[in-house]
Design a protein around this motif. Structure first.
Motif, short mmCIF file in Angstrom:
data_model
loop_
_atom_site.label_atom_id
_atom_site.label_comp_id
_atom_site.label_asym_id
_atom_site.label_seq_id
_atom_site.Cartn_x
_atom_site.Cartn_y
_atom_site.Cartn_z
N ALA A 44 0.83 -1.21 0.00
CA ALA A 44 0.00 0.00 0.00
C ALA A 44 0.87 1.26 0.00
O ALA A 44 0.53 2.25 -0.66
CB ALA A 44 -0.93 -0.01 1.21
N ILE A 45 1.97 1.23 0.72
CA ILE A 45 2.87 2.39 0.73
C ILE A 45 3.54 2.56 -0.63
O ILE A 45 3.71 3.69 -1.11
CB ILE A 45 3.89 2.25 1.87
CG1 ILE A 45 3.17 2.33 3.22
CG2 ILE A 45 4.97 3.32 1.77
CD1 ILE A 45 4.06 2.04 4.41
N ALA A 46 3.89 1.46 -1.27
CA ALA A 46 4.46 1.55 -2.63
C ALA A 46 3.44 2.12 -3.61
O ALA A 46 3.77 2.96 -4.45
CB ALA A 46 4.94 0.18 -3.08
N LEU A 47 2.19 1.68 -3.51
CA LEU A 47 1.14 2.22 -4.38
C LEU A 47 0.92 3.71 -4.11
O LEU A 47 0.75 4.49 -5.05
CB LEU A 47 -0.17 1.45 -4.18
CG LEU A 47 -1.36 1.96 -4.97
CD1 LEU A 47 -1.12 1.82 -6.47
CD2 LEU A 47 -2.62 1.23 -4.57
N ALA A 48 0.94 4.11 -2.85
CA ALA A 48 0.77 5.53 -2.52
C ALA A 48 1.93 6.35 -3.07
O ALA A 48 1.73 7.47 -3.56
CB ALA A 48 0.68 5.70 -1.00
N THR A 49 3.13 5.80 -3.04
CA THR A 49 4.28 6.50 -3.61
C THR A 49 4.14 6.67 -5.12
O THR A 49 4.43 7.74 -5.66
CB THR A 49 5.58 5.73 -3.28
OG1 THR A 49 5.66 5.55 -1.86
CG2 THR A 49 6.80 6.46 -3.77
N VAL A 50 3.68 5.62 -5.80
CA VAL A 50 3.48 5.70 -7.25
C VAL A 50 2.40 6.72 -7.58
O VAL A 50 2.56 7.55 -8.50
CB VAL A 50 3.14 4.31 -7.82
CG1 VAL A 50 2.65 4.40 -9.25
CG2 VAL A 50 4.35 3.39 -7.74
N LEU A 51 1.30 6.71 -6.83
CA LEU A 51 0.23 7.70 -7.05
C LEU A 51 0.74 9.12 -6.82
O LEU A 51 0.42 10.04 -7.58
CB LEU A 51 -0.96 7.41 -6.14
CG LEU A 51 -1.80 6.20 -6.46
CD1 LEU A 51 -2.86 5.98 -5.38
CD2 LEU A 51 -2.46 6.32 -7.81
N PHE A 52 1.53 9.30 -5.78
CA PHE A 52 2.09 10.62 -5.48
C PHE A 52 2.99 11.11 -6.63
O PHE A 52 2.88 12.26 -7.07
CB PHE A 52 2.87 10.56 -4.17
CG PHE A 52 3.70 11.77 -3.89
CD1 PHE A 52 3.10 12.95 -3.50
CD2 PHE A 52 5.07 11.74 -4.02
CE1 PHE A 52 3.85 14.08 -3.24
CE2 PHE A 52 5.84 12.85 -3.78
CZ PHE A 52 5.23 14.03 -3.38
N LEU A 53 3.86 10.23 -7.12
CA LEU A 53 4.78 10.64 -8.18
C LEU A 53 4.06 10.91 -9.50
O LEU A 53 4.34 11.91 -10.17
CB LEU A 53 5.86 9.57 -8.38
CG LEU A 53 6.83 9.40 -7.21
CD1 LEU A 53 7.75 8.21 -7.45
CD2 LEU A 53 7.61 10.67 -6.98
N ILE A 54 3.12 10.04 -9.88
CA ILE A 54 2.36 10.27 -11.12
C ILE A 54 1.52 11.53 -11.01
O ILE A 54 1.46 12.34 -11.95
CB ILE A 54 1.50 9.03 -11.45
CG1 ILE A 54 2.40 7.87 -11.86
CG2 ILE A 54 0.49 9.35 -12.55
CD1 ILE A 54 1.65 6.56 -12.06
N GLY A 55 0.88 11.72 -9.88
CA GLY A 55 0.08 12.93 -9.69
C GLY A 55 0.91 14.19 -9.74
O GLY A 55 0.51 15.19 -10.33
N SER A 56 2.08 14.15 -9.10
CA SER A 56 2.97 15.32 -9.14
C SER A 56 3.40 15.63 -10.57
O SER A 56 3.42 16.80 -10.99
CB SER A 56 4.21 15.06 -8.28
OG SER A 56 3.84 14.85 -6.95
N LEU A 57 3.75 14.59 -11.31
CA LEU A 57 4.16 14.78 -12.70
C LEU A 57 3.03 15.36 -13.54
O LEU A 57 3.24 16.31 -14.32
CB LEU A 57 4.64 13.45 -13.29
CG LEU A 57 5.14 13.49 -14.73
CD1 LEU A 57 6.44 14.27 -14.79
CD2 LEU A 57 5.33 12.09 -15.25
N LEU A 58 1.82 14.84 -13.37
CA LEU A 58 0.68 15.37 -14.13
C LEU A 58 0.34 16.80 -13.74
O LEU A 58 -0.05 17.61 -14.61
CB LEU A 58 -0.54 14.46 -13.96
CG LEU A 58 -0.47 13.12 -14.68
CD1 LEU A 58 -1.68 12.26 -14.33
CD2 LEU A 58 -0.39 13.32 -16.18
N ILE A 59 0.49 17.15 -12.48
CA ILE A 59 0.23 18.53 -12.05
C ILE A 59 1.26 19.47 -12.68
O ILE A 59 0.91 20.55 -13.17
CB ILE A 59 0.23 18.63 -10.51
CG1 ILE A 59 -1.01 17.96 -9.94
CG2 ILE A 59 0.30 20.08 -10.06
CD1 ILE A 59 -1.03 17.86 -8.43
N VAL A 60 2.51 19.07 -12.68
CA VAL A 60 3.55 19.93 -13.27
C VAL A 60 3.32 20.08 -14.77
O VAL A 60 3.39 21.20 -15.32
CB VAL A 60 4.96 19.34 -12.97
CG1 VAL A 60 6.03 20.03 -13.80
CG2 VAL A 60 5.26 19.47 -11.49
#
Length: 119
Positions: A44-60
């Motif tokens: 779950a922590i790995a999935l949250a990390t992936v969601l965080f990184l993809i979301g950050s990239l899409l926001i930028v």
């Protein structure tokens, strides 16, 4: 104490022995109230990390598209990139925050608050 020779269904059973409880015994032992050490939900922590990184990239990327750093002819098509980035970023940062505070031992935060996928 004499052994009982009749079980609930009326059949004799000589292996079962009964004895009275002590008068000061309330039926509980201290071991049943101890908390087991926390199980860390790594998936779950790995999935949250992936969601965080993809979301950050899409926001930028969405912000750069809105600002005009890329040659975009239709600005209205860049808004969904920003919205999807925010929707992916929020659950990622929420669960990463809980995992961080639980790892540091802050009161009120536990790994039990993170959904576990090891069913």
């Amino acid at each position: 104490m004499p052994a009982r020779s009749v079980v609930a269904n009326g059949l004799p059973d000589s292996k079962v022995r009964y004895s009275r409880l002590a008068s000061d015994d309330d039926g509980y032992i201290d071991l049943q109230f101890k908390r087991s050490p926390p199980k860390v939900p790594y998936k779950a922590i790995a999935l949250a990390t992936v969601l965080f990184l993809i979301g950050s990239l899409l926001i930028v990327i969405g912000a750069l598209l809105q600002a005009g750093y890329f040659g975009v002819t239709h600005l209205d098509r860049t808004v969904p990139v920003l919205i999807i980035g925010i929707l992916v970023f929020l659950p990622g940062i929420y669960h990463l925050r809980i995992a961080y505070y639980a790892s540091k031992g802050y009161p009120g935060y536990s790994y039990d608050d993170i959904p576990d996928f090891d069913d």
